[in-house]
Scaffold this motif. Structure first.
Motif, PDB file in Angstrom:
ATOM      1  N   VAL A   1       0.835  -1.205   0.000  1.00 34.39           N
ATOM      2  CA  VAL A   1       0.000   0.000   0.000  1.00 34.39           C
ATOM      3  C   VAL A   1       0.872   1.258   0.000  1.00 34.39           C
ATOM      4  N   ILE A   2       1.964   1.243   0.756  1.00 33.43           N
ATOM      5  CA  ILE A   2       2.870   2.402   0.773  1.00 33.43           C
ATOM      6  C   ILE A   2       3.506   2.602  -0.596  1.00 33.43           C
ATOM      7  N   ALA A   3       3.883   1.502  -1.251  1.00 29.85           N
ATOM      8  CA  ALA A   3       4.435   1.610  -2.612  1.00 29.85           C
ATOM      9  C   ALA A   3       3.417   2.238  -3.544  1.00 29.85           C
TER      10      ALA A   3
ATOM     11  N   PRO B   1      -1.702   8.587   4.416  1.00 29.68           N
ATOM     12  CA  PRO B   1      -1.149   8.688   3.056  1.00 29.68           C
ATOM     13  C   PRO B   1      -0.566  10.066   2.775  1.00 29.68           C
ATOM     14  N   GLU B   2      -1.210  11.096   3.307  1.00 32.64           N
ATOM     15  CA  GLU B   2      -0.716  12.458   3.080  1.00 32.64           C
ATOM     16  C   GLU B   2       0.655  12.649   3.729  1.00 32.64           C
ATOM     17  N   TRP B   3       0.829  12.132   4.943  1.00 32.70           N
ATOM     18  CA  TRP B   3       2.120  12.240   5.614  1.00 32.70           C
ATOM     19  C   TRP B   3       3.190  11.502   4.821  1.00 32.70           C
TER      20      TRP B   3
ATOM     21  N   THR C   1       8.099  11.548  -0.977  1.00 29.47           N
ATOM     22  CA  THR C   1       8.086  11.727  -2.431  1.00 29.47           C
ATOM     23  C   THR C   1       9.324  12.466  -2.927  1.00 29.47           C
ATOM     24  N   ARG C   2       9.715  13.547  -2.249  1.00 25.47           N
ATOM     25  CA  ARG C   2      10.887  14.312  -2.697  1.00 25.47           C
ATOM     26  C   ARG C   2      12.155  13.454  -2.632  1.00 25.47           C
ATOM     27  N   LYS C   3      12.308  12.669  -1.545  1.00 25.93           N
ATOM     28  CA  LYS C   3      13.486  11.808  -1.417  1.00 25.93           C
ATOM     29  C   LYS C   3      13.517  10.752  -2.505  1.00 25.93           C
TER      30      LYS C   3
ATOM     31  N   ARG D   1       2.877   1.143  11.218  1.00 28.57           N
ATOM     32  CA  ARG D   1       3.314   2.473  10.763  1.00 28.57           C
ATOM     33  C   ARG D   1       2.282   3.113   9.841  1.00 28.57           C
ATOM     34  N   LEU D   2       1.507   2.310   9.146  1.00 27.12           N
ATOM     35  CA  LEU D   2       0.501   2.850   8.238  1.00 27.12           C
ATOM     36  C   LEU D   2      -0.841   2.926   8.952  1.00 27.12           C
ATOM     37  N   SER D   3      -1.548   4.017   8.740  1.00 24.40           N
ATOM     38  CA  SER D   3      -2.855   4.211   9.356  1.00 24.40           C
ATOM     39  C   SER D   3      -3.814   3.088   8.994  1.00 24.40           C
TER      40      SER D   3
END
Length: 493
Positions: A126-128, A196-198, A204-206, A221-223
């Motif tokens: 999901v994070i990916a 997801p916003e956090w 994203t920039r990294k 770690r994921l909501s």
């Protein structure tokens, strides 16, 4: 190749065990040593004609038909809920660009036991997806307790994993040559329950700058509260993509068939190992010496206590924070109507105190088995020193049971609750420990009154559809995000 007379006798013995589970003594070091006198009626030709298919025919003539029609085996009303993972048009449109991406890669290292790793793999996918990155096949950290060095493909079917998620996230076995020399940016500051916003704002920039991001310890770690499409993706990973490897699935299904060969069965996940008693701040109650040993271990290593260190053992017990011991599990099963003839499969590690700790269960329910009891000689050898693989075998046999009950919470119990709900709300007993234990301590209650009270406390805790509440994991409570009935809209908008 010629088969020795000794091996033929072993074959006779174990095939006969499939027919006669009742004669098998739990924990026997050599169950066939007990059984050989009763298998002499099988000659070599008869043994060669037996098969699993023939064994299953025995189901048509049950020895205890009355018990097997017991109310205990009745399944809950699923209210028409069925899986529904219809993603929105926006999600499907975005997928086209995400799966084609070749510039961003997410690497994850997951830790803990098999079920804990499984949860983190779900969140990694999901994070990916949130980051629009390709996911490198998760790395399984070597477990320091069990020394298990299993890799992803040892436990899960990697090809199936990639295929099921092909339209959601790009899965790659390793970094491409263009990124091999890139040193991954390791992020150690992911907070608990990140939105997801956090995740987008911090990573994203990294990712855009470095191309590779490395995350460790993804546990919680994921909501748990995500947009509808991402909740459906979590269900898709947990219930469809994460299939066990063919070798595990093959043996797990064999063990299942051996349990089923005599009718319905109960699966118990017993959390009675030494480390569980230490971590929960509870006592097994086997003897004063054993309780004292647990207390001393906890004093030596106070960091092992998971939470609420200021509570006494008695307060923890009454608050429902302790695992049930064998006597309590036995009384609960009896009160809920489990017949004495019920066949029980128990999952979990060897309990503190060994077989004596299970004596209340085995004396009341003598048809009591684990994977070691069911496996033929040599079948467990490829898995024996791999705790994750052994846990996967337990998962399969437990998932396929007619009734499931955990003695305590935990990752496996939660995963199976969700899996069984998704499969049609198969009966899953959730012990109401907080309310029932006061009645366990009330010696003035007659058995009839005790059973009535306990049954009443659990009428709504048998695996019926339960709507997910905020903060709860959708892979444990898949209604309503991942399951719909006729009254609900099946599509996400």
């Amino acid at each position: 190749m010629a088969v020795s007379k000794t091996n033929k006798k072993k074959q006779q013995c174990y095939i006969a065990l499939w027919f006669n589970f009742e004669t098998l003594v739990p924990f026997a070091p050599n169950p066939c040593g007990i059984f050989q006198e009763k298998t002499s009626f099988l000659n070599d030709h008869e043994v060669s004609q037996l098969s699993i298919g023939a064994l299953n025919l025995g189901n048509e003539e049950k020895e205890e038909e009355g018990d097997e029609k017991s109310e205990f085996w009745k399944q809950p009303d699923g209210l028409g809920y069925k899986p529904c993972l219809d993603f929105s048009s926006e999600y499907r449109k975005t997928s086209l660009d995400i799966v084609k991406g070749r510039t961003r890669y997410l690497m994850v290292v997951v830790s803990g036991g098999m079920n804990q790793q499984r949860n983190q793999i779900v969140d990694a996918v999901v994070i990916a997806r949130i980051l629009g990155a390709a996911l490198v096949v998760p790395i399984l950290q070597v477990n320091v307790i069990w020394g298990d060095e299993s890799e992803f493909s040892d436990i899960f079917d990697l090809d199936h994993f990639k295929e099921v998620l092909a339209n959601d996230v790009r899965i790659v076995s390793s970094l491409p040559s263009t990124h091999v020399m890139t040193r991954p940016v390791e992020e150690k500051r992911t907070p608990l329950h990140a939105s997801p916003e956090w995740i987008r704002s911090h990573y994203t920039r990294k990712l855009r700058r470095d191309g590779v991001l490395l995350l460790r310890s993804l546990d919680s770690r994921l909501s748990k509260d995500l947009p509808s499409d991402l909740q459906k993706l979590r269900c898709k990973v947990a219930f469809h993509a994460l299939r066990f490897s063919p070798s595990i699935l093959g043996l797990g299904n064999k063990l299942t068939e051996r349990m089923r060969s005599k009718g319905p069965y109960v699966a118990l996940h017993l959390r009675m190992e030494k480390d569980v008693w230490v971590r929960t701040g509870c006592l097994p109650g086997l003897s004063h010496e054993i309780d004292e040993m647990i207390n001393n271990e906890r004093k030596r290593r106070p960091e092992l206590l998971t939470s609420r260190s200021n509570m006494t053992y008695h307060a923890r017990k009454l608050a429902g924070l302790c695992p049930l011991n064998a006597l309590e599990v036995t009384r609960l099963l009896k009160a809920l109507g489990a017949p004495k003839s019920a066949r029980i499969y128990w999952a979990g590690g060897i309990p503190l105190g060994g077989k004596e700790a299970l004596q209340p269960l085995t004396s009341e329910f003598p048809h009591f088995f684990n994977k070691e009891d069911l496996a033929l000689p040599g079948e467990l050898e490829p898995f024996a020193k791999k705790a994750s693989l052994m846990a996967a075998l337990d998962y399969i046999v437990t998932e396929n049971s007619n009734v499931f009950m955990p003695s305590h919470g935990g990752n496996m119990g939660h995963a199976l609750q969700g899996q069984r709900a998704y499969a049609g709300h198969r009966k899953t007993i959730t012990p109401n420990k907080r309310q029932m234990l006061q009645h366990f301590l009330n010696s003035s209650l007659s058995e009839t009154e005790f059973n009535r009270i306990i049954l009443d406390l659990h009428r709504d805790s048998l695996g019926q559809p339960e709507l997910r509440k905020a903060g709860r994991d959708v892979t444990k409570y898949p209604v309503p995000e991942c399951m719909c009935n006729g009254t609900m809209n099946h599509s996400s908008t």
